[in-house]
Design an enzyme around this catalytic site. Sequence first.
Site, mmCIF file in Angstrom:
data_model
loop_
_atom_site.group_PDB
_atom_site.id
_atom_site.type_symbol
_atom_site.label_atom_id
_atom_site.label_comp_id
_atom_site.label_asym_id
_atom_site.label_seq_id
_atom_site.Cartn_x
_atom_site.Cartn_y
_atom_site.Cartn_z
ATOM 1 N N MET A 30 2.277 5.489 -2.612
ATOM 2 C CA MET A 30 1.457 5.560 -3.827
ATOM 3 C C MET A 30 1.405 7.010 -4.321
ATOM 4 S SD MET A 30 -1.409 2.651 -3.507
ATOM 5 C CE MET A 30 -2.563 3.501 -2.454
ATOM 6 N N HIS A 37 4.275 11.265 4.636
ATOM 7 C CA HIS A 37 5.361 10.615 3.876
ATOM 8 C C HIS A 37 6.693 11.272 4.209
ATOM 9 C CE1 HIS A 37 1.787 9.973 1.139
ATOM 10 N NE2 HIS A 37 2.204 8.746 1.303
ATOM 11 N N LYS A 149 -0.141 4.742 10.864
ATOM 12 C CA LYS A 149 -1.554 5.054 10.615
ATOM 13 C C LYS A 149 -2.272 3.839 10.028
ATOM 14 C CE LYS A 149 -3.393 7.471 7.124
ATOM 15 N NZ LYS A 149 -4.533 6.745 6.592
ATOM 16 N N SER A 185 -3.489 12.125 5.433
ATOM 17 C CA SER A 185 -3.771 11.066 4.466
ATOM 18 C C SER A 185 -3.952 11.721 3.104
ATOM 19 C CB SER A 185 -5.073 10.351 4.845
ATOM 20 O OG SER A 185 -5.580 9.627 3.749
ATOM 21 N N SER A 186 -3.556 11.003 2.061
ATOM 22 C CA SER A 186 -3.761 11.537 0.705
ATOM 23 C C SER A 186 -5.247 11.730 0.439
ATOM 24 C CB SER A 186 -3.183 10.568 -0.330
ATOM 25 O OG SER A 186 -1.849 10.283 0.000
ATOM 26 N N ARG A 187 -6.071 10.982 1.148
ATOM 27 C CA ARG A 187 -7.519 11.068 0.911
ATOM 28 C C ARG A 187 -8.124 12.352 1.486
ATOM 29 N NH1 ARG A 187 -6.751 5.473 1.507
ATOM 30 N NH2 ARG A 187 -7.537 4.385 -0.332
HETATM 31 O O1 PAF Z 1 0.507 2.537 2.313
HETATM 32 C C1 PAF Z 1 0.595 2.675 1.063
HETATM 33 O O2 PAF Z 1 0.743 3.776 0.524
HETATM 34 C C2 PAF Z 1 0.502 1.445 0.186
HETATM 35 O O3 PAF Z 1 -0.417 0.527 0.683
HETATM 36 C C3 PAF Z 1 1.859 0.780 -0.088
HETATM 37 C C4 PAF Z 1 2.477 0.231 1.197
HETATM 38 C C5 PAF Z 1 2.800 1.778 -0.725
HETATM 39 C C6 PAF Z 1 1.672 -0.400 -1.047
HETATM 40 O O4 PAF Z 1 1.136 0.006 -2.264
#
Ligand code: PAF
Length: 281
Positions: A30, A37, A149, A185-187
Amino acid sequence: MPPVSERVADLRGRLAEQRGSVVLGLVPTMGALHAGHGRLIEYAKRDCGFVVVTIFVNPLQFDRPEELDRYPRTLAEDLRFCDRAGVDLVFAPTPDEMYPTAPACRVHVQKLADHLCGRYRPGHFDGVATVVTKLFNIVEADRAYFGEKDAQQLAIIRRLSRDLNISTTIVGVPTVREPDGLALSSRNQHLSAAERTLAVALYQALCEAHGQLMAGVRDVGLIKEAAGSRIPGVPELRLEYLEIVDSEEMQPVDEVKGPVCVAGALWVGTTRLIDNIEWNP
Ligand code: PAF
């Protein structure tokens, strides 16, 4: 910069040129890309000759509208990140491209979504399962990479892929942590400096549970009590859940007899963080 497709037809056209001659890897995200990532991309690049990263903030999986609004959107930076990571193609569709009409179909994975995050985020996993199924069908990759995670998400995706005969192989990738143990985490970027210091409590609680398991404790009540005591009783922190579930179906157990996942969600101020550790006797 890697080429960017915003349209399904364009992406399919570009992928048609590759299909058959290389192993095709998919990394669904996302956006707001970080080293976690980066690890997914690294694993994908290790196995695949052509790697597609998808960047789509999926409205279907947000149970609270305010969370969808405040989810970080950093496409320009994400593209630079993908460039440095050697990504071959980025798919960054708009919500209209992914959902031209309100979807009449949802993918619902029974039972696996009943506990942990599924219990507190109604509809969330149906939204994830639906968009991931769409991405599988759009990209038709050989392999797709997801972070451990999000253990419940990964279990659900493995199950949907098995039940629906998805031909893409699902690969789980270990969690990347900060030096103090906080899972990336992005959060995390929503945390103030003081909250960031407190946020590590979730990992410490999971480590306490792990320590109890290593010491031979099998009673889940006792393990949860010991783990919970690692969360400081300050107003900024609220433990939403800390559960011990079987690793396959994500069902709570009373006594640990086989492989389990210890998973928790902690509110730190207005930010909700999740983490888990696997334990296999
Ligand atoms: O883990 C994520 O970032 C999201 O839930 C995903 C798998 C890209 C689906 O939108």
